[in-house]
Every structure is written in structure tokens, then in C-alpha cells.
Scaffold this motif. Structure first.
Motif, short mmCIF file in Angstrom:
data_model
loop_
_atom_site.label_atom_id
_atom_site.label_comp_id
_atom_site.label_asym_id
_atom_site.label_seq_id
_atom_site.Cartn_x
_atom_site.Cartn_y
_atom_site.Cartn_z
N THR A 185 60.60 -19.40 14.17
CA THR A 185 59.55 -19.65 14.89
C THR A 185 59.76 -21.82 13.84
O THR A 185 59.73 -22.19 14.71
N THR A 186 59.19 -21.88 13.01
CA THR A 186 60.12 -23.33 12.56
C THR A 186 61.20 -23.40 12.12
O THR A 186 61.64 -24.23 12.18
N SER A 187 62.16 -22.25 11.76
CA SER A 187 63.20 -23.06 11.35
C SER A 187 64.15 -21.76 11.89
O SER A 187 63.74 -20.12 12.09
N ALA A 188 65.48 -22.17 11.58
CA ALA A 188 66.22 -21.15 12.41
C ALA A 188 67.03 -19.38 11.84
O ALA A 188 67.29 -20.22 10.61
N THR A 189 66.90 -18.68 12.46
CA THR A 189 67.19 -17.29 11.84
C THR A 189 68.92 -17.62 11.77
O THR A 189 68.71 -17.09 10.37
N GLY A 190 69.23 -18.35 12.01
CA GLY A 190 70.97 -18.15 11.81
C GLY A 190 70.68 -19.23 10.40
O GLY A 190 72.24 -18.80 9.93
N PHE A 191 69.91 -19.96 9.33
CA PHE A 191 70.12 -20.57 8.57
C PHE A 191 69.84 -19.77 8.10
O PHE A 191 70.37 -19.10 6.24
N VAL A 192 68.75 -18.99 7.45
CA VAL A 192 68.32 -17.79 7.18
C VAL A 192 69.79 -16.38 6.07
O VAL A 192 69.93 -16.42 5.54
N VAL A 193 69.87 -16.48 8.38
CA VAL A 193 71.33 -15.08 7.82
C VAL A 193 72.75 -15.43 7.39
O VAL A 193 73.57 -14.88 6.33
N SER A 213 54.16 -16.84 16.06
CA SER A 213 55.45 -16.69 16.03
C SER A 213 56.56 -15.97 16.91
O SER A 213 56.20 -16.25 18.18
N ASP A 214 57.27 -15.68 16.52
CA ASP A 214 58.30 -15.24 17.83
C ASP A 214 58.65 -14.15 17.79
O ASP A 214 59.16 -13.68 19.05
N ARG A 215 57.77 -12.70 17.19
CA ARG A 215 57.28 -11.78 17.54
C ARG A 215 56.75 -11.14 17.84
O ARG A 215 55.67 -11.61 17.72
N LEU A 216 57.22 -10.11 18.78
CA LEU A 216 56.16 -9.84 19.81
C LEU A 216 54.78 -8.60 19.14
O LEU A 216 53.45 -9.72 19.39
N GLY A 217 55.30 -8.21 18.20
CA GLY A 217 54.82 -7.72 17.06
C GLY A 217 53.95 -8.08 16.80
O GLY A 217 52.49 -7.48 16.27
N GLU A 218 54.60 -9.01 15.97
CA GLU A 218 53.13 -9.78 14.72
C GLU A 218 52.65 -10.45 15.89
O GLU A 218 50.90 -10.71 15.79
N LEU A 219 52.71 -10.98 16.42
CA LEU A 219 51.67 -12.26 17.90
C LEU A 219 50.45 -10.41 17.91
O LEU A 219 49.73 -10.68 17.99
N ASP A 220 51.13 -9.40 18.65
CA ASP A 220 50.19 -8.07 19.07
C ASP A 220 48.71 -7.23 17.63
O ASP A 220 48.48 -7.44 18.63
N ALA A 221 49.67 -7.72 16.68
CA ALA A 221 48.80 -7.79 15.28
C ALA A 221 47.87 -8.72 15.14
O ALA A 221 46.47 -8.00 14.90
N PRO A 265 67.50 -14.38 17.57
CA PRO A 265 66.99 -13.06 17.93
C PRO A 265 66.14 -12.76 19.47
O PRO A 265 66.48 -11.73 19.93
N TYR A 266 65.01 -12.53 18.89
CA TYR A 266 63.73 -12.07 20.02
C TYR A 266 63.60 -12.77 20.85
O TYR A 266 62.76 -12.56 21.51
N PHE A 267 64.13 -13.49 21.69
CA PHE A 267 64.01 -14.32 22.11
C PHE A 267 64.21 -13.87 24.34
O PHE A 267 63.57 -14.02 25.12
N ALA A 268 64.86 -12.86 24.31
CA ALA A 268 64.91 -12.22 25.40
C ALA A 268 64.10 -11.05 25.50
O ALA A 268 63.45 -10.31 26.47
#
Length: 251
Positions: A20-28, A198-206, A223-226
Motif C-alpha cells: 500500500t505505502t510500500s513495495a511487498t518486494g522490499f519486505v520479502v 489497503s491492497d487486500r480485499l479481506g482487510e477492506l471488507d473487514a 501480489p494482490y493486484f489480480a
């Protein structure tokens, strides 16, 4: 796609970090290996420290292995990293190591190019309005890791922008509406005046189930773009989200 909110109807913006603010790739690719290489020494040399000992006890409980020694705990942690499991004790131990790495100058956090400028603009607009919009962070990473992330950014400390930090320990799981209700109670902002990114549907729904406003941040390559963001308003970057004066809301 742009999304607009009336600043008179939004008092708090709550930010996810990874994707969201930052790249998942950096974390991983950067943070996960950094902590993984240091779990063993942390457990061996600092296992008696209260925060470490509490996290180790939680690992044993979650794994169902009450007698696991330090070596076994390390293997469990490695397995959870491989699974990208959002386990609170894993995030606690990662957070300890990351915070120390940031403080030593071995790590510098990542933000997408537009994010810091947009956050500074939102915070400044809030200040001019006599309080206005407040910014918070809610991430599966520990509060210690979040604080280090915002302290050691490429543009220096951003801590003055953030009014509070929440994780899976002090708020709860990110796909549980109760966690968002707990944050609302803690910050004293009505749910319908709180905006979650957020980038995650489950979090947005919650968050929506808890009464919050939402925007799904969809960045190409994440990762959750698609998976998309369901029926939530959508933006590809923070500069597509406008907090404006007037009577307009989401469009």
C-alpha cells in the motif's frame, strides 16, 4: 481512477504498509532475509529478555510444541516466514531485529514515490484546519517495526505525521471487523469518519463491516493486484486519493 473525500467527513486515515505505502518486494527480498539470518543469535543470546521470552512462549503455544528448544523455535520461525504467515510472535521478533537494523543504518525503509509527499500534504492540511485529518498505521508488522519504518525513511523521520500505530497484538487480526472497531475505540474517531487504505480485499471488507470508509490501493506488480478490490473504491496510487474541502464524498 481517482477517489475524492470531503475533509469535513473524514477525521482519520489509517494506512496499511506492505503493498500500500510500500513495495511487498522490499519486505520479502530485504527485510525477511535480514531477520531470518539473525533469529538464531537473537534466541541464543537474548532469550531471557521479556519481549523475546514472551514471543518464544507464543511460538511454542501456536505450534503446539511446549518443549521446543531454541533450535526448534528457529525452524518454526523459518517455516512461518516461508509461508508468509502473519503470526504475532514472528512479527514481534522480526520487529525487534528490523528496528535494530534501521537504528544501525543497515536498513532504510521503502515508500512508493508519491506516498511521502501525499502524507505530508494531508497532515499539513489537517494542521491548518486545527487538527483535521489524523494519520494512523495498521499493519501486520509489529508496532516496533512500524515505528522504525517511519523513523528511517529515505527522507528522514516521518514520525511527526503519524498519530498512532496498530498491529495484530494491540488491535487484532487484520481480517476481523472487531480489530477495526478496537482501533476506532482507541483513537476516538467515529467509524464512518475513518478512511482505510489497503491492497487486500479481506482487510477492506473487514474495515467496511466495521463501518469504516475504504479505498483499495491496486499497484501493478503487487501480489494482490489480480484479486482486485471488490466493490471498494479503487486507486492506483496515493495521489489519486483527494481529501478536498467542500461537500463532495467518494465518487
Amino acid at each position: 481512477m481517482s477517489v475524492e473525500f470531503d475533509t469535513g467527513s473524514v477525521d482519520a486515515v489509517v494506512l496499511d504498509i506492505e503493498g500500500t505505502t510500500s513495495a511487498t518486494g522490499f519486505v520479502v527480498d530485504v527485510l525477511y532475509p535480514y531477520a531470518r539470518e539473525r533469529f538464531g543469535s537473537l534466541l541464543a543470546s537474548r532469550g531471557d529478555e521479556p519481549e523475546v521470552a514472551r514471543a518464544v512462549a507464543q511460538v511454542r503455544e501456536l505450534a503446539g510444541e511446549p518443549d521446543a528448544d531454541a533450535g526448534r523455535v528457529e525452524k518454526i520461525l523459518h517455516g512461518w516466514v516461508d509461508e508468509d504467515r502473519k503470526a504475532t510472535p514472528l512479527k514481534t521478533l522480526q520487529g525487534i531485529l528490523w528496528a535494530e537494523g534501521f537504528a544501525r543504518g543497515e536498513l532504510v525503509s521503502h515508500f512508493y514515490p508519491e506516498v511521502i509527499g501525499v502524507l505530508r500534504g494531508w497532515a499539513a492540511d489537517g494542521d491548518r484546519d486545527g487538527g483535521g485529518v489524523r494519520l494512523y498505521v495498521y499493519s501486520s508488522g509489529s508496532v516496533a517495526a512500524q515505528r522504525a519504518w517511519f523513523t528511517y525513511s529515505p527522507e528522514g523521520s516521518l514520525m511527526e505525521l503519524v498519530s498512532g500505530f496498530y498491529d495484530t497484538e494491540n488491535a487484532g487480526p487484520k481480517q476481523d471487523p472487531g480489530s477495526y472497531r478496537a482501533i476506532s475505540a482507541a483513537v476516538g474517531v467515529d467509524p464512518d469518519r475513518t478512511l482505510f487504505l489497503s491492497d487486500r480485499l479481506g482487510e477492506l471488507d473487514a474495515a467496511r463491516d466495521a463501518g469504516w470508509r475504504t479505498v483499495g490501493v491496486r499497484r501493478a506488480g503487487e501480489p494482490y493486484f489480480a484479486a482486485g478490490v471488490g466493490g471498494h473504491p479503487e486507486a492506483a496510487a496515493f495521489d489519486e486519493i483527494s481529501l478536498v474541502s467542500g461537500t463532495r464524498s467518494v465518487r
